[in-house]
Design an enzyme around this catalytic site. Structure first.
Site, PDB file in Angstrom:
ATOM      1  N   ASN A 192       0.889  -1.173   0.000  1.00  0.00           N
ATOM      2  CA  ASN A 192       0.000   0.000   0.000  1.00  0.00           C
ATOM      3  C   ASN A 192       0.919   1.212   0.000  1.00  0.00           C
ATOM      4  O   ASN A 192       1.502   1.571   1.020  1.00  0.00           O
ATOM      5  CB  ASN A 192      -0.874  -0.044   1.262  1.00  0.00           C
ATOM      6  CG  ASN A 192      -1.848   1.119   1.326  1.00  0.00           C
ATOM      7  OD1 ASN A 192      -1.851   1.985   0.447  1.00  0.00           O
ATOM      8  ND2 ASN A 192      -2.659   1.134   2.363  1.00  0.00           N
ATOM      9  N   HIS A 248     -12.794   2.744   0.328  1.00  0.00           N
ATOM     10  CA  HIS A 248     -12.694   1.793   1.454  1.00  0.00           C
ATOM     11  C   HIS A 248     -13.312   0.442   1.077  1.00  0.00           C
ATOM     12  O   HIS A 248     -13.714  -0.334   1.939  1.00  0.00           O
ATOM     13  CB  HIS A 248     -13.394   2.322   2.730  1.00  0.00           C
ATOM     14  CG  HIS A 248     -12.643   3.421   3.419  1.00  0.00           C
ATOM     15  ND1 HIS A 248     -13.266   4.390   4.151  1.00  0.00           N
ATOM     16  CD2 HIS A 248     -11.320   3.686   3.492  1.00  0.00           C
ATOM     17  CE1 HIS A 248     -12.365   5.223   4.649  1.00  0.00           C
ATOM     18  NE2 HIS A 248     -11.167   4.812   4.249  1.00  0.00           N
ATOM     19  N   ARG A 260      -2.735  -2.228  -3.262  1.00  0.00           N
ATOM     20  CA  ARG A 260      -3.937  -1.437  -3.050  1.00  0.00           C
ATOM     21  C   ARG A 260      -3.871  -0.253  -4.008  1.00  0.00           C
ATOM     22  O   ARG A 260      -2.917   0.532  -3.961  1.00  0.00           O
ATOM     23  CB  ARG A 260      -3.970  -0.941  -1.609  1.00  0.00           C
ATOM     24  CG  ARG A 260      -5.199  -0.137  -1.326  1.00  0.00           C
ATOM     25  CD  ARG A 260      -5.235   0.312   0.098  1.00  0.00           C
ATOM     26  NE  ARG A 260      -6.467   1.022   0.351  1.00  0.00           N
ATOM     27  CZ  ARG A 260      -6.770   1.537   1.522  1.00  0.00           C
ATOM     28  NH1 ARG A 260      -5.952   1.397   2.540  1.00  0.00           N
ATOM     29  NH2 ARG A 260      -7.897   2.174   1.676  1.00  0.00           N
ATOM     30  N   ARG A 301      -9.573  15.653   6.165  1.00  0.00           N
ATOM     31  CA  ARG A 301     -10.500  15.974   5.064  1.00  0.00           C
ATOM     32  C   ARG A 301     -11.855  16.364   5.646  1.00  0.00           C
ATOM     33  O   ARG A 301     -12.287  15.778   6.638  1.00  0.00           O
ATOM     34  CB  ARG A 301     -10.670  14.752   4.153  1.00  0.00           C
ATOM     35  CG  ARG A 301      -9.467  14.460   3.290  1.00  0.00           C
ATOM     36  CD  ARG A 301      -9.598  13.118   2.578  1.00  0.00           C
ATOM     37  NE  ARG A 301      -8.936  12.051   3.302  1.00  0.00           N
ATOM     38  CZ  ARG A 301      -9.126  10.754   3.090  1.00  0.00           C
ATOM     39  NH1 ARG A 301      -9.982  10.343   2.176  1.00  0.00           N
ATOM     40  NH2 ARG A 301      -8.471   9.856   3.785  1.00  0.00           N
ATOM     41  N   GLU A 313      -7.776  -5.231   5.354  1.00  0.00           N
ATOM     42  CA  GLU A 313      -7.694  -4.953   3.916  1.00  0.00           C
ATOM     43  C   GLU A 313      -6.553  -5.721   3.264  1.00  0.00           C
ATOM     44  O   GLU A 313      -6.668  -6.176   2.122  1.00  0.00           O
ATOM     45  CB  GLU A 313      -7.508  -3.444   3.695  1.00  0.00           C
ATOM     46  CG  GLU A 313      -8.743  -2.644   4.055  1.00  0.00           C
ATOM     47  CD  GLU A 313      -8.426  -1.231   4.519  1.00  0.00           C
ATOM     48  OE1 GLU A 313      -7.743  -1.089   5.560  1.00  0.00           O
ATOM     49  OE2 GLU A 313      -8.867  -0.276   3.877  1.00  0.00           O
TER      50      GLU A 313
END
Ligand code: ADP
Length: 398
Positions: free
Chosen positions: A9, A181, A93, A241, A379
């Site tokens: 990732n 996600h 990813r 964010r 993940e």
């Protein structure tokens, strides 16, 4: 000799990696995971074994300034760590698969070219994801690679939920709502049938609350809505964010305050959300420990936005059977789970405070109208599973 799958990732200044021993069945054991931070400034490598114990890693020279140099170190270190075992594939990813990639895919030159065209969709993430793919291709051309997308799981969104309500001639070339996600939600959907078989078939909201935060509405395990949109800026308030903002505010930043595109981009991705509101930190732990009124307001806003969107997604689902918390905040903060459930009490949620404090998988009482669960996400395992499945398939003649 053992075979391993490497999961990467790659971000702007960090490279997270995880290695799984490939074996029969879905639950591959993790053998090492770690992070290479400070790429380009003060690079530092960390690693943990499968049980979570810290491992010694070599100091890194300052020349480790990009993904390619970082990967050379990771590969060299892993080679000694895995005692000559074979890395059979690398799973990445990748934030954006666009409208085209609704499934993970084996990376070819053509796939890579198409993924490059999606850079404008996710300019702060996609280039770094692709740089890692290119670096592996250069350093280890013999190892096949698989790209797994954060968007793919939301392919099942109905057409109305994918709409961006602008003049439609602008939207023919991929300007639509996607959702992110997805690898986390796919993992949760994959384990729900074991954790709670009946609920898995029902109406479920998964709350992925970490540095990035979003909700996903699942109907019988399929995504029907989520709080992100075209980009990962929409929806909930996040670490840095803002989540949903009146688009008129963005126009005002340009026209009223005269900010540049770059300034607005940096503000939206790196300076807003919990950090922007509090002026203290983007880390929920710091905010919960702080006595600053601005830190309390940031936490209050975070909860408010989660509760408001739980209401919206419950309406989309036509009712709610279960609420699942996951990711850094969702897995580790009984206080935030308690406050979200309190704000959603109108749904008939009856939280079991003892189970919540003890971080148990089921944290609601048997009498609760909506079951509340805490399931750690994974993940990386999802990416490893996809990598193994694709490389074992007939299309694996890459
Ligand atoms: P990401 O993978 O998006 O970087 P994570 O899912 O790892 O994020 O979540 C990171 C966030 O989780 C941290 O910023 C921190 O705010 C939060 N977090 C971790 N542990 C706790 C805790 N015990 N209490 C509250 N928040 C926590």
């Amino acid at each position: 000799m053992d075979d391993f799958a490497l999961v990467l990732n790659s971000g702007s200044s960090s490279l997270k990696y995880a290695v799984f021993r490939t074996s029969v069945g879905a639950d591959w054991p993790i053998v090492v995971r770690g992070n290479l931070e400070g790429i380009g400034t003060a690079p530092k490598m960390s690693a943990r074994d499968g049980a979570g114990a810290s491992l010694e890693t070599p100091p890194l020279p300052a020349e480790v300034s990009d993904a390619r140099a970082a990967l050379e170190y990771v590969f060299a270190w892993l080679q000694s760590r895995l005692a000559g075992g074979r890395i059979m594939g690398v799973g990445h990813r990748v934030v954006h698969g666009g409208a085209q990639y609704t499934q993970p895919v084996i990376v070819t030159a053509q796939v890579l070219a198409q993924l490059r065209r999606l850079v404008p969709y996710a300019p702060l993430h996609q280039p770094y994801n692709l740089a890692a793919i290119e670096a592996v291709a250069q350093h280890r051309p013999d190892v096949p690679q698989v790209a797994c997308f954060d968007t793919s799981f939301h392919r099942s969104l109905p057409a109305v939920a994918k709409l961006v309500p602008l003049p439609q001639e602008l939207c023919r070339d991929g300007l639509q709502r996607y959702g992110f996600h997805g690898l986390s939600y796919e993992y949760i959907a994959s384990v729900l049938p074991q954790v709670a078989p009946q609920l898995a078939q029902g109406r479920v909201i998964v709350a992925h609350l970490g540095s990035g935060a979003s909700l996903c509405a699942l109907r019988a395990g399929e995504s029907v809505e989520n709080t992100f949109g075209f980009t990962a800026l929409d929806g909930l308030c996040m670490g840095t964010r803002p989540g949903a903002v009146d688009p008129g505010v963005i126009l005002y930043l340009f026209q009223g305050l005269g900010l540049s595109v770059h300034e607005v981009e940096t503000m939206l991705y790196k300076k807003s959300g919990l950090l922007g509101i509090s002026g203290v930190s983007n880390d929920m732990r710091d905010l919960l420990a702080s006595r600053e009124p601005s830190a309390r307001l940031a936490v209050e806003y975070f909860i408010y936005r989660v509760a408001k969107e739980v209401g919206a997604l419950t309406a989309v689902l036509g009712g709610l059977d279960a609420l699942v918390f996951t990711a850094g905040i969702g897995e580790n903060s009984p206080v935030i789970r308690h406050r979200v459930c309190e704000a959603c009490a109108w749904l008939g949620i009856d939280l079991d405070e003892e189970a919540n404090t003890a971080n148990r998988p089921r944290i609601s009482r048997a009498t609760s109208a909506v079951a509340v669960l805490m399931i750690p996400t994974n993940e990386e395992l999802m990416i490893a599973r996809h990598t193994g499945r694709l490389l074992a398939s007939p299309e694996a003649r890459w």
